[in-house]
Motif scaffolding. Structure first.
Motif, PDB file in Angstrom:
ATOM      1  N   TRP A 135       0.813  -1.217   0.000  1.00  0.00           N
ATOM      2  CA  TRP A 135       0.000   0.000   0.000  1.00  0.00           C
ATOM      3  C   TRP A 135       0.847   1.269   0.000  1.00  0.00           C
ATOM      4  CZ3 TRP A 135      -5.017  -0.557  -0.940  1.00  0.00           C
ATOM      5  CH2 TRP A 135      -5.593  -1.814  -0.717  1.00  0.00           C
ATOM      6  N   THR A 136       0.500   2.172  -0.897  1.00  0.00           N
ATOM      7  CA  THR A 136       1.134   3.493  -0.990  1.00  0.00           C
ATOM      8  C   THR A 136      -0.004   4.496  -1.077  1.00  0.00           C
ATOM      9  OG1 THR A 136       3.004   2.487  -2.135  1.00  0.00           O
ATOM     10  CG2 THR A 136       2.807   4.879  -2.271  1.00  0.00           C
ATOM     11  N   ILE A 137      -0.403   5.016   0.067  1.00  0.00           N
ATOM     12  CA  ILE A 137      -1.662   5.742   0.199  1.00  0.00           C
ATOM     13  C   ILE A 137      -1.434   7.112   0.828  1.00  0.00           C
ATOM     14  CG2 ILE A 137      -3.965   5.693   1.284  1.00  0.00           C
ATOM     15  CD1 ILE A 137      -3.620   3.569  -0.876  1.00  0.00           C
ATOM     16  N   GLY A 138      -2.190   8.112   0.383  1.00  0.00           N
ATOM     17  CA  GLY A 138      -2.185   9.432   1.018  1.00  0.00           C
ATOM     18  C   GLY A 138      -0.804  10.034   1.093  1.00  0.00           C
ATOM     19  N   GLY A 139      -0.348  10.298   2.329  1.00  0.00           N
ATOM     20  CA  GLY A 139       0.986  10.857   2.514  1.00  0.00           C
ATOM     21  C   GLY A 139       2.076   9.968   1.966  1.00  0.00           C
ATOM     22  N   GLY A 140       1.829   8.654   1.959  1.00  0.00           N
ATOM     23  CA  GLY A 140       2.798   7.736   1.367  1.00  0.00           C
ATOM     24  C   GLY A 140       2.922   7.933  -0.132  1.00  0.00           C
ATOM     25  N   LEU A 141       1.801   8.211  -0.781  1.00  0.00           N
ATOM     26  CA  LEU A 141       1.835   8.489  -2.219  1.00  0.00           C
ATOM     27  C   LEU A 141       2.565   9.806  -2.473  1.00  0.00           C
ATOM     28  CD1 LEU A 141       0.924   7.442  -5.000  1.00  0.00           C
ATOM     29  CD2 LEU A 141      -1.112   8.868  -4.761  1.00  0.00           C
ATOM     30  N   ALA A 142       2.382  10.788  -1.587  1.00  0.00           N
ATOM     31  CA  ALA A 142       3.100  12.063  -1.735  1.00  0.00           C
ATOM     32  C   ALA A 142       4.606  11.844  -1.630  1.00  0.00           C
ATOM     33  CB  ALA A 142       2.626  13.057  -0.684  1.00  0.00           C
ATOM     34  N   LEU A 188      -5.961  17.675  -0.227  1.00  0.00           N
ATOM     35  CA  LEU A 188      -4.525  17.833  -0.401  1.00  0.00           C
ATOM     36  C   LEU A 188      -4.180  19.288  -0.665  1.00  0.00           C
ATOM     37  CD1 LEU A 188      -3.605  14.828  -2.743  1.00  0.00           C
ATOM     38  CD2 LEU A 188      -3.692  14.880  -0.243  1.00  0.00           C
ATOM     39  N   SER A 189      -2.944  19.646  -0.385  1.00  0.00           N
ATOM     40  CA  SER A 189      -2.461  20.968  -0.761  1.00  0.00           C
ATOM     41  C   SER A 189      -2.332  21.050  -2.275  1.00  0.00           C
ATOM     42  CB  SER A 189      -1.100  21.233  -0.119  1.00  0.00           C
ATOM     43  OG  SER A 189      -0.108  20.396  -0.711  1.00  0.00           O
ATOM     44  N   VAL A 207      -5.383   7.965  -3.022  1.00  0.00           N
ATOM     45  CA  VAL A 207      -5.672   8.969  -1.985  1.00  0.00           C
ATOM     46  C   VAL A 207      -7.186   8.923  -1.745  1.00  0.00           C
ATOM     47  CG1 VAL A 207      -5.251  11.337  -1.222  1.00  0.00           C
ATOM     48  CG2 VAL A 207      -3.849  10.375  -3.051  1.00  0.00           C
ATOM     49  N   PRO A 208      -7.688   7.886  -1.088  1.00  0.00           N
ATOM     50  CA  PRO A 208      -9.138   7.677  -1.001  1.00  0.00           C
ATOM     51  C   PRO A 208      -9.826   8.511   0.074  1.00  0.00           C
ATOM     52  CG  PRO A 208      -8.008   5.883   0.086  1.00  0.00           C
ATOM     53  CD  PRO A 208      -6.930   6.760  -0.506  1.00  0.00           C
ATOM     54  N   ILE A 209      -9.433   9.777   0.212  1.00  0.00           N
ATOM     55  CA  ILE A 209      -9.957  10.610   1.296  1.00  0.00           C
ATOM     56  C   ILE A 209     -11.423  10.984   1.105  1.00  0.00           C
ATOM     57  CG2 ILE A 209      -7.764  11.525   2.108  1.00  0.00           C
ATOM     58  CD1 ILE A 209      -8.066  13.879   0.250  1.00  0.00           C
ATOM     59  N   ALA A 210     -11.952  10.887  -0.118  1.00  0.00           N
ATOM     60  CA  ALA A 210     -13.382  11.143  -0.316  1.00  0.00           C
ATOM     61  C   ALA A 210     -14.223  10.011   0.275  1.00  0.00           C
ATOM     62  CB  ALA A 210     -13.707  11.299  -1.796  1.00  0.00           C
TER      63      ALA A 210
END
Length: 258
Positions: free
Chosen positions: A108-115, A143-144, A133-136
């Motif tokens: 898994w490479t998600i959210g901050g990890g993807l950044a 994200l910024s 980035v499944p934040i929805a």
């Protein structure tokens, strides 16, 4: 909650950075972000280092985002603005390292990890790796603009819309097809693939590499518009508080749009 660790070793001109919190899929704590900052500051001055690799411990995740329990302390949109600025500074420091950087991804490479992975110059992955980035679907934050720009530069706007607005998680094959990944390594061969890529990078002209990298970084980051209003709106929303509480309680969030 374990604070986790980020380790640095340097051997024969190759620096290896490891995110070490496998029980939590290497989700980043504040202490881990701070340690990553310190490591990047150190590496920026290490003239003997030709390549830097980044990897998650445990083989199940590169970095599965920021540890969400930390968001329970947020009280307003201003907390979100401060957090996104902190993350931007950390990612920018990694992105600005003068030598080539490689993310070796398993799982898994998600959210901050993807950044973090996106801020690296090259990315190789095991076949079962996943990116998103499944934040929805989870937190209801955002994200910024700086991180949006990085994602769009490597994935393209249509895929980023799918990742953010549809909460889609991409496979390794799709990430390879759009150019995000340099290579998908066969099962059990990621160590050999990483060593081969590092060896190849270390034989080439470091000044050319550094100048090319910085020029490309400037192209992606020049003229970024303000985003505090967007961040404050999301992190100050009832939906964000609901998303955090639901995640911690292991239930589905109920969105209200407020």
């Amino acid at each position: 909650m374990s604070a986790g660790m980020v380790h640095l070793t340097i051997n024969a001109g190759v620096a290896a950075v490891v995110f070490d919190r496998p029980a939590a899929r290497n989700a980043m704590t504040w202490a881990m972000y701070e340690r990553l900052n310190q490591i990047c500051e150190q590496l920026a001055a290490e003239t003997s280092v030709r390549v830097v690799t980044f990897r998650g411990a445990g083989g199940q995740a590169f970095v599965a985002g920021t540890d969400i329990e930390q968001f329970t302390a947020f009280r307003s949109g201003d907390d979100g603005v401060a957090y996104e600025q902190q993350i931007d500074e950390c990612i920018a420091r990694l992105e600005s390292l003068p030598m080539p950087t490689v993310a070796a991804i398993e799982g898994w490479t998600i959210g901050g990890g993807l950044a973090i992975a996106t801020a690296c110059d090259f990315r190789i992955a095991a076949p079962g790796s996943r990116f998103g980035v499944p934040i929805a679907r989870t937190l209801g934050n955002c994200l910024s603009v700086a991180n949006l720009a990085r994602l769009c530069a490597v994935f393209g706007i249509p895929r980023v819309k799918r990742m953010l607005m549809l909460a889609e998680v991409l496979t390794a094959d799709e990430a390879l097809a759009c150019g995000f990944l340099t290579q998908v390594s066969a099962a059990g061969e990621i160590d050999a693939t990483l060593a081969s890529l590092c060896e190849r990078l270390a034989t080439l002209a470091p000044v050319t590499q550094s100048a090319s990298k910085e020029g490309l970084r400037r192209l992606v980051n020049t003229g970024l518009p303000p985003d505090e209003d967007l961040i404050r709106r999301c992190y100050g929303s009832d939906d964000f508080r609901e998303g955090v509480q639901a995640f911690v309680a292991k239930r589905s969030p109920v969105w209200t749009g407020s």
